[in-house]
Every structure is written in structure tokens, then in C-alpha cells.
Design a protein around this motif. Sequence first.
Motif, PDB file in Angstrom:
ATOM      1  N   THR A 491       0.814  -1.219   0.000  1.00  0.00           N
ATOM      2  CA  THR A 491       0.000   0.000   0.000  1.00  0.00           C
ATOM      3  C   THR A 491       0.842   1.260   0.000  1.00  0.00           C
ATOM      4  O   THR A 491       0.314   2.353  -0.217  1.00  0.00           O
ATOM      5  CB  THR A 491      -0.900   0.020   1.256  1.00  0.00           C
ATOM      6  N   GLY A 492       2.124   1.154   0.289  1.00  0.00           N
ATOM      7  CA  GLY A 492       2.961   2.337   0.389  1.00  0.00           C
ATOM      8  C   GLY A 492       2.778   3.111   1.683  1.00  0.00           C
ATOM      9  O   GLY A 492       3.115   4.290   1.757  1.00  0.00           O
ATOM     10  N   LEU A 493       2.235   2.442   2.720  1.00  0.00           N
ATOM     11  CA  LEU A 493       2.001   3.116   4.001  1.00  0.00           C
ATOM     12  C   LEU A 493       2.960   2.655   5.093  1.00  0.00           C
ATOM     13  O   LEU A 493       3.093   3.322   6.122  1.00  0.00           O
ATOM     14  CB  LEU A 493       0.563   2.863   4.473  1.00  0.00           C
ATOM     15  N   GLY A 494       3.618   1.515   4.908  1.00  0.00           N
ATOM     16  CA  GLY A 494       4.428   0.921   5.972  1.00  0.00           C
ATOM     17  C   GLY A 494       5.548   1.821   6.457  1.00  0.00           C
ATOM     18  O   GLY A 494       5.697   2.074   7.657  1.00  0.00           O
ATOM     19  N   LEU A 495       6.358   2.341   5.531  1.00  0.00           N
ATOM     20  CA  LEU A 495       7.486   3.192   5.922  1.00  0.00           C
ATOM     21  C   LEU A 495       7.013   4.548   6.433  1.00  0.00           C
ATOM     22  O   LEU A 495       7.665   5.144   7.304  1.00  0.00           O
ATOM     23  CB  LEU A 495       8.442   3.374   4.740  1.00  0.00           C
TER      24      LEU A 495
END
Length: 818
Positions: A491-495
Motif C-alpha cells: 500500500t505504500g504506508l508501511g514506511l
Amino acid sequence: MKIRHKLVIILAVLLIALNGIVGFFIYKQTRQEFTKEIRGKAKMLVIQLETTRNYLASIMHKIELNEQTKKFIPAVATNAISKNFAEKTGYVIKQTSLRYRNEENKPDLFEEKILRKMEEDPTIKEYWADDVFDGKRVERYLYPLYVTKDCLLCHGPREKAPPVVRDYYDAGYDYQLGEIRGAFSVIIPKEIAEQRYAAAIIFFIIIGTASILLVVVIIFFTTNKFLKPIEKLTAAATAIKKTGDLTTRVEISTNDEVGQLGEAFNDMSDKLRSSYAMLEQRITEKTEHLQKAVSALKRANRMKSEFLANMSHELRTPLNAIIGFAEVLKDKLCGELNAEQEDFVKDIHSSGRHLLQMINDILDLSKIEAGKMELQYESFLVSDAIEDVYTILKGLAKKKQLQLKTVIQEDVKDIEADRVKFKQILYNLLSNSIKFTPQNGTITTNAAIVDGKMQVSVSDSGIGIKPEDREKVFKEFWQADSSFSRKYEGTGLGLALTRRIVEMHGGKIWLKSEYGKGSTFYFTIPVTKSQRILHPEDEMATVCPICGEEVGDEGTHVHKLSPVVTKGKKTILVIEDNRMSANLLTLYLTNAGYNVVVTADGVGAVEKAKQCNPFLITLDILLPGIDGWEVISKLKGDKDTAHIPVIIVSIFDNKELGYSLGAAEYLIKPVGRKQLVDAVNAVANTLKTKEEPVKILVVDDDEKAVKHITTILKEKGCDVLKAYSGEAGINLALEKHPDIIILDLMMPGMSGFEVIEILKAHPVAKEIPIIICSAKDITPEEKKELNGNILALIQKGSHTEEDLLMAIRKIEQTHHKG
């Protein structure tokens, strides 16, 4: 203060300082000259006395010594001359010797010390020193006297001395030629010199002061003429500052530079008045525009919050059913599945979990931005946290044949942080490395203390990051380029979440990467809570969203039922308005061996509880009619239902409010079967244990305090053991095995700290919960020492009965949950 006054003061200070400097040098020079003069006079006196003494000694053999002529003995004659000199000069002059003949020639401590030094060092021809004599500051001068041939007549062998000398003196014989016979001692009061140069200094001070006053008066009157116009300008500017009246003008009639300055001031005031009127009009227009924009932003923010709340409920509620029933099918509680059906169910379950994680990430980011997340601080070992995350991810790493390595430096022990959030940081970084590292790669986690902070790095041999993309990786919803997006899901939210969590701990995160060779992500957080900058944050655990356990390889996590803790079936009342959620809870609890009664109505929940008399209630917060908060308040306020434990099962995360209203446990949807059954069994264990009285050991040297606590506890049905010293407390704890220990810290003999240390080292007694009840103010160092060894801290003199009982109830509940 006006400028001319300041100018006068500055010039006066400079003149005074200059006079002071000149006076100091005059004082110093005068003092040196006077001191030199006085010392020269003293030296001249002793030389004259020595000459007189030597002359008398040379004619002694020509004189017949008797009672009439003994006054010509050199020592007697020079003593008389010294007294005469002393009366005229004010000096104290005497002859002194270590082997003195008269008491008046006896050396004082200073003279004795210097005489011995002169005997040891014949090169000392004279000696000057400052000293205090009879309470006055003085200069001391010693001039040594050496034995000559003529001196031996009286100071040689006693039997050869003249009869009159032998009759009068018992000491002062047997000197050798050239030996020090004694010394002339001159004591010069410093006031003699000071009186002379004080007069010169006083004269200089009078002249200097008069000149300073004269210069100040002249400057004051001359500056008044030049500075008056500037004072008018200052007054006008001050008036404008206070009143804001730009029509104020200054009248200066001079034609010099100051007059031009006044005209320029008046012109500037006119222009400012015109500009101010225009600016005020523009500000009014801008203010109206900003007010409209602020209102729109507030409305948008309110709509965003409402949307997120609705999204949380509307998305998590069906997901709860999807994941829950997929789990039921996967665990084959409704019958066997063929291989294809089992794969389909695993896909549904895995996809549901993936969707739930994405929803949680979005909601968590919103909570962080809104400042609604909080960190839950605790102390834990860094190595344990890393090992826990490795346990979760080793299945994924094994699939790609990746090697996981750990390097932990020796100085890395425990850290004070949010354990769940710390593991979430590690999980996100390690899962990213696993995702972007090809087959047979290596991933290394390194932990060390750097500059007083915990620094952890995760290195991989993966695809690396392009230089132009390194600043983007921590942004929300950022993904690699399209080719990687097709290959690597996410999702591109982890980092982005990882960076927010690190920053909430007061730390920072960064990366180093070489495209095509791998990346290393670093983060640092403070080791102790005192170093940390605190920010609100919500929980975001890396656990299975169904059962609450840490998950391993995706799709292979097995949910096992906890063993039923009672042989007979007990009734549980489920208050839940959503049919699917109610069915799922019913299925979980029925399979765990409980009877289940369901009601969807919050209004009639209390009456329903009275009818079926359940041993436990599960409660949702979102109910029609009245919400769950009001329901639990009514349950706990009714004497017939107040004793029934309540477990809140809701999508709302507000554990503090739930516990404060009397909830025994708080579970956040979606809730897994194991998580629910474990919570129910824990409450059942608590109820079972409550059938026996709690055994409490009170250790305190104060008998009145022990009696007071015993009265409180016995009234509540507790069995109390009493010990009045640390040694007795340890013996009773090991012999009787109490459920709880209430301990004072300040006791004679063995202190409470020593009792804790001994008990926590014992294999059995270390499990006993300890409540500290002490009048001592606990220092931060002592709190650190007690950390992890006690479960409650109550201050003597300020605690109430409710404080003590609340601490005991909390320990009972905590230990039975465990």
C-alpha cells in the motif's frame, strides 16, 4: 533616562576610572619608594649597631670588667642603643639568639625559624618578610651576627670568660670562630609607611574629585543645548507608539541637521498615516477571507473525522464477519473441505487480513495526524523484541531462502519504549527487506548504543533504491516505479507509519542505499523515557487481526481453541446488534463450551442480564437506543448485575474509559476466536479464585501502620499475615506463599529494597506481586531499581482505603488474566 544624562554619567565614569588608574600607579610607586626608604633606614641601623658591637668587642681585653664597667659588654651596650633607636623611630629592634642569655633576647617563633635557616644556609646575609606582630601588619628584618675573634673573649670556653660574665650568664658559651652568634631583629609596623603615602593619596583624591565635578558640570550645561531637539523627537515618537496617533508633529526651529531630521520625521508620519489607512482596509478584507477559509477547513476536518469514524465501522464490521467465518471454515468447524475449497478459504482469509491491515494503516495515519495516538511505555530487552519479530517473519524468509542475521552489541540491554510500536518498526523494515530481496539473499539486523541512544539498522542485499527516490520512500502511498509496482505488492504506508512512530518516540529514521546492491535503514530512539520527546500515538500492533497472536507465514497461521476452564456449561450474555458479529461470537463461545444468550437491544440489556443471570457479558459499544457506555454504567450501577464481569468487544479503541467504567477486558474488533476464549477463560479463572480469600503479607516496622492496613483488608475478607521486619517478612513469604505482599521501604536492619532483591532472586517467591506502601519519597534512581519488581506504589499518609483496595484488585485481575 535622557541622552545627556547618560553622556554625563559615561564621561564621569571614564574620568573616575582614569583617576583611579593614575591613583593606583601613584600609590604603587609611592609605596615602593617609601618601603625602600624604610628598609634602607632599618639596614643602616643594624649596620651601625653591628659596628658599635664590633668596636666594643675589640677593646674588651683592655678594660677590666667589673660591676661598674659591665655596661661596655657589647650585648649590653647594643641592647641599650636598640631601645633608644626604637623610641625615636617606632621600630622594634632587638638582639636575638638561639642560645640567648637574657629573656629579652629570646627569639619568637619567626626569629627561631629564620635563625635555624641561616645556620643551615650560610649564604643568607639578610632576610625580609611580611608578618603579623601583636595583631598588626609588620615587616620583619633579620641581620645575622657572626662570631669574630674578639667575641670569643665572652663567648668562648666558659672557664676563660671574665668573672663578671661567668657570674651573670649561664649560657652563650663555646662558640666557634665564624659561627652565627645570633641576629639583629627589626620589626617595622606597616602603618609607619602607610601614614606617609596616605597623605599623598588623599591630596590626589581631592584634586581628582574636584576636576571630575567641574568637567561634569560643564558637560551637562553644554549638552543641554544640543540634545534638547533630539528629546523632542523622542517624545513625539513615544507618543505615536503609545496612542497610535500619526497626526503628532514635532516642532524644531533650528536650521542644522537636527532641524532637517525633524522635518523628515513629520513627512514620514504623514506617509505612514496614509499607508496605515490603506493597510487597515486590506487587512479587513483578508480577515473576512481567512475566516471563511478557516470555517471551511473546520467543516472539512469535521467531515473527515466523521468519514473516518463511519469508514472504521462500515468497513471493519463486514470484515469482522468475512475474516471470522473464513477462519471458522479454515479450521473446519463446520465440516471438512476439499483441497480446492481450502485454498479458496485461505485466499479469502488472507485477502481479508490484507484489506484490514490497509484500513488500519490509513486510520492509524489519520489518528497520528489528529494527535489521538498514545505510546504505552514499558521496559523490555531489545534482543527479545528482535527475536519475536524474527519468529513472525522467518516463514516468509524461508520461502525465499533468505538468511536472517542479528548483531547485538554488548552494551545493548533493555530499552524504555512502546514494545508493540518498537516491534512494529522492526516488522515493517524487515518485511520490506524480505519483500525486495531476491532468492538466497542476506538480511542483517544490528543494534548498538550510539551517542546515548539506541540505534538499530536493517541491511539487505536487495534491489536498492535510486538516489532520486530516497527522499520519497517515507511519504504516504509512495510506490516504486511501475515495473516494480507490478512485481511487488503493497500500500505504500508501511514506511510512512514507521517514520511517524519513530518520531513519536523522539527519534529519527534514515537510509543508505546503492541501487542494485541493497539498502540499509537506520533508526534511533532514546534509551530512557526521560530522554524522549512525548507525542500522542495510538496502538498499531503487528499481530494477527483475528486471534490477537503474532503471525508467521501468511496463510499458514493456525488458530487453536483454549481449553475450557469449567466442566459445567456457564451462560454468557452477548449484547450485539450486528447479526453476523453476534453469530460469530456465538459460534466461538459455543465451541469453547459455554451457553450463549444474544440480545441486540441495549435498552433491555440490564433486564436480560437479570433474567438469564450470566456469569459474563460481552458488550458492543455501537447499539441502537443507548450506546454501550450507558449500558455498562447501568449494569455496574445495579446491585443485581454489578458483580457480573463485562468484556467490551467493539471497533472503538477506548480502553481507558472501558476499564474506568468497570470492564474486565476490552477487545477491539475484529476479534479472533482464541483471543475471545482466552479473555473469557481468564475472567472465569478470576471468579473461581475469588471463592477463596486472598492471602496478603504486610511487612512494616510500624505497628500502627500494620494494624491500619490489616483492618482495611480483613473488612474486605482478606487473610492477613503480619511481619514487623524485613527478615521476618522474607521468612513468612517463603513459608506461607502469600498472594500479595504489601511492603514498607524504610525499616531498621534490612530495608525494603533488600527484601525485594532477595524475594525476586527466589525461584518461587519471585512470582509474588509486591505493593510498596512507604512514606519515603522515591527518587528516579530508586524507581529505576524497583522497576519490574513491584506492581504498585502507594504513598503513606496520602493514600486512601480505595487506593489500597484498587491496587489489590488490579493485581488480582492482572495475574488471573496471565
